[in-house]
Scaffold this active site. Structure first.
Site, short mmCIF file in Angstrom:
data_model
loop_
_atom_site.label_atom_id
_atom_site.label_comp_id
_atom_site.label_asym_id
_atom_site.label_seq_id
_atom_site.Cartn_x
_atom_site.Cartn_y
_atom_site.Cartn_z
N THR A 96 0.85 -1.19 0.00
CA THR A 96 0.00 0.00 0.00
C THR A 96 0.89 1.24 0.00
OG1 THR A 96 -1.61 -1.25 1.28
CG2 THR A 96 -1.88 1.13 1.26
N GLU A 163 -1.51 -15.19 -8.32
CA GLU A 163 -1.23 -16.36 -7.49
C GLU A 163 -2.25 -16.45 -6.36
OE1 GLU A 163 0.87 -18.94 -7.99
OE2 GLU A 163 -0.41 -19.58 -6.35
N LEU A 165 -2.00 -18.96 -3.86
CA LEU A 165 -1.52 -19.77 -2.74
C LEU A 165 -1.73 -19.02 -1.43
CD1 LEU A 165 1.35 -18.65 -1.35
CD2 LEU A 165 2.27 -19.42 -3.50
N LYS A 218 -8.32 -11.50 -9.01
CA LYS A 218 -7.42 -11.71 -7.87
C LYS A 218 -7.83 -10.82 -6.69
CE LYS A 218 -4.21 -12.66 -5.12
NZ LYS A 218 -4.11 -13.92 -4.40
N ALA A 221 -11.13 -12.18 -5.29
CA ALA A 221 -11.00 -13.42 -4.51
C ALA A 221 -10.56 -13.09 -3.09
CB ALA A 221 -10.01 -14.37 -5.17
N SER A 267 -11.77 -15.24 14.70
CA SER A 267 -10.41 -15.06 15.19
C SER A 267 -10.23 -13.65 15.72
CB SER A 267 -9.41 -15.29 14.04
OG SER A 267 -9.53 -14.25 13.10
N CYS A 274 -1.67 -9.42 2.40
CA CYS A 274 -2.50 -9.16 1.21
C CYS A 274 -3.94 -8.76 1.45
CB CYS A 274 -2.44 -10.37 0.29
SG CYS A 274 -0.77 -10.55 -0.38
#
Ligand code: NAD
Ligand code: UGA
Length: 460
Positions: A96, A163, A165, A218, A221, A267, A274
């Site tokens: 950022t 990506e 992952l 991306k 998601a 949590s 990200c």
């Protein structure tokens, strides 16, 4: 279609390192070179002792052992690697912005632009340039413009290949991805990248789209995943006041196949490099198109997450008779989730900062995070001097040392080993009443209360 013989990846971080290791492992005939400006990082990737790899990921050592020196290389010679490659992945960081227009929201694309300019300056043959970093939608247009205007007359094809992952499960995710996404305009370039992945990913799981859909997917998601965490965390607060139990609610709604059971674990708040960055970026893009309602909608995911972290810290203070001044609080975990040494945006940092403002004394134990990283994270916030951070925070290598004489234990990361501790012995050595604040719902209430702990967990 051109056969890809040499791949270069710029950026040897949490994504570039593991991703390229797997590509090399599965494509033994392709030479894969991962380059970075950071000499220490490259040295660590080349370290003969696989314990010293710069990224901790279960199973990564075995993949590196398979491919390194065979067709996988790590180097700081960026120009040579660009010159030789048929295909160049850009996997540099896109944090950022901390200055100027879009400060605190937009993605800082300076590292991406530097890569594009370097590729343009060095390339003497046609290249396929692959965006692996997470980028704002329409970045490919800027990349293309830089490459085409400053290049040596060679052809560049740009693909977006974000990506997906997750850290801690990177190798499993890379070996068996839900999908691989490739966006582009040139069908031959797309096909060349499809072939790299087809070495191990079934064709039907390789999705191809236009560039903008791929770039935007991306961000979307990550926004949807983070939104689920904020949604269940919002409900956790409601559970605490109504007598419902958030785990039971998660289970009850997760059985609905339309909702699904994953990513419904309440949590202390999501962390990681990200989620926040990408949502802020999405919000910024929406605002820049004048889509205020869209921007406000997604911004709420971040607001709720900040609230959850602050609420956890406040609950500790209130429960401990409204003062933590001079009290020892043992932090179990500092990483943003288990099975990683990554601490970026970890909830632990913000909870600690909040308690340190009240002059608590914090003793941290994390199985994978070194002391200097913990101090760096706190110093980065700039809330107090680094001397004060060192005065108020102690980092230990033995969990029992952290818990000795503690007034309270706060669980910030869901490391499995915390479950296996001798909690009866721990209680004996703590100040009484002995409090446990479980930010991960990791321990069993019945077990802890029967030992005599005052046990508090999110959403109960
Ligand atoms: P990172 O900070 O771990 O690694 C980036 C690396 O790029 C650093 O080692 C840095 O030294 C290097 N670098 C920067 N500019 C360079 C240049 N001009 N030349 C050579 N090296 C340069 O970052 P990361 O976590 O690997 O993330 C990279 C990108 O992938 C980001 O856009 C991120 O959003 C995205 N992403 C990350 C994850 C994740 O789990 N960390 C998952 C999916 C996507
Ligand atoms: C996330 C996404 O899951 C990846 O698909 C994506 O590629 C990556 O971001 C990225 O772009 O960087 P990551 O941040 O590594 O991966 O880890 P997650 O498993 O998504 O967890 C993120 C945070 O949410 C952690 O702090 C985790 O503890 C928290 N979380 C996750 C919850 O609190 N509850 C959940 O149910 C799930």
């Amino acid at each position: 279609m051109k056969e890809i013989k040499k791949i270069t990846c710029i950026g040897a971080g949490y994504v570039g390192g593991p991703t390229m290791s797997v590509i090399a492992q599965k494509n033994p005939n392709v030479i894969v070179t991962v380059v970075d400006l950071n000499q220490a990082r490259i040295d660590a990737w080349n370290d003969a002792d696989l314990e010293n790899l710069p990224v901790y990921e279960p199973g990564l050592d075995a993949v590196v052992a398979d491919a390194r020196g065979r067709n996988l290389f790590f180097s700081t010679d960026v120009e040579k690697a660009i010159d030789e490659a048929d295909m160049i992945f850009i996997s540099v960081n896109t944090p950022t912005k901390t200055y100027g227009k879009g400060k605190g929201q937009a993605a800082d694309l300076k590292y991406i632009e530097l890569c594009a300019r370097q590729i343009a300056a060095v390339a003497k043959s046609d290249k396929i340039v692959v965006e692996k970093s997470t980028l704002p939608v329409r970045t490919a247009a800027a990349l293309k413009s830089i490459l085409d205007n400053t290049g040596n007359g060679v052809n560049f094809h740009i693909l977006s290949n974000p990506e997906f992952l997750a850290e801690g499960t990177a190798i499993v995710d890379l070996h068996n991805p839900d999908r691989v996404l490739i966006g582009g305009e040139d069908s031959a370039a797309i096909e060349a990248l499809v072939q790299v992945y087809e070495a191990w990913v079934p064709r039907e799981r390789i999705l191809t789209t236009n560039l903008w859909s791929s770039e935007l997917s991306k961000l979307v998601a990550n926004a949807f995943l983070a939104q689920r965490v904020s949604s269940i965390n919002a409900i956790s607060e409601l559970c605490e006041v109504t007598g419902a139990n958030v785990d039971e609610v998660s289970r009850a709604i997760g059985y609905d196949s339309r909702i699904g059971s994953k990513f419904l674990k309440a949590s202390v708040g999501f962390g990681g490099s990200c989620f926040q960055k990408d949502i802020l970026n999405l919000v910024y893009i929406a605002r820049s198109y004048g889509l205020t309602a869209v921007a406000d909608y997604w911004e709420q995911v971040i607001i709720l997450n900040d609230h959850q972290k602050a609420r956890f810290a406040e609950n500790i203070i209130q429960t401990m008779y409204n003062t933590v001044n001079g009290k020892n609080i043992a932090f179990l975990g500092w990483a943003f989730k288990k099975d990683t040494n990554d601490t970026r945006e970890s909830a632990a940092i913000y909870v600690a900062d909040h308690l340190l403002e009240e002059e608590a004394h914090i003793v941290v134990y994390d199985p994978k995070v070194p002391a200097e990283q913990i101090y760096k994270d706190l110093d980065y916030l700039g809330t107090r001097s680094s001397e004060d951070n060192r005065r108020l925070v102690t980092v230990v290598n033995d969990p029992y040392e952290a818990l000795q004489g503690a007034h309270a234990v706060a669980i910030l990361t869901e490391w499995d080993e915390f479950r296996t501790y001798d909690w009866a012995k721990i209680r004996e050595e703590m100040k009484k009443p002995a409090f446990v604040f479980d930010g991960r719902k990791l321990l069993k209430r019945d077990q802890l209360t029967s030992i005599g702990f005052d046990y508090y967990a999110i959403g109960e």
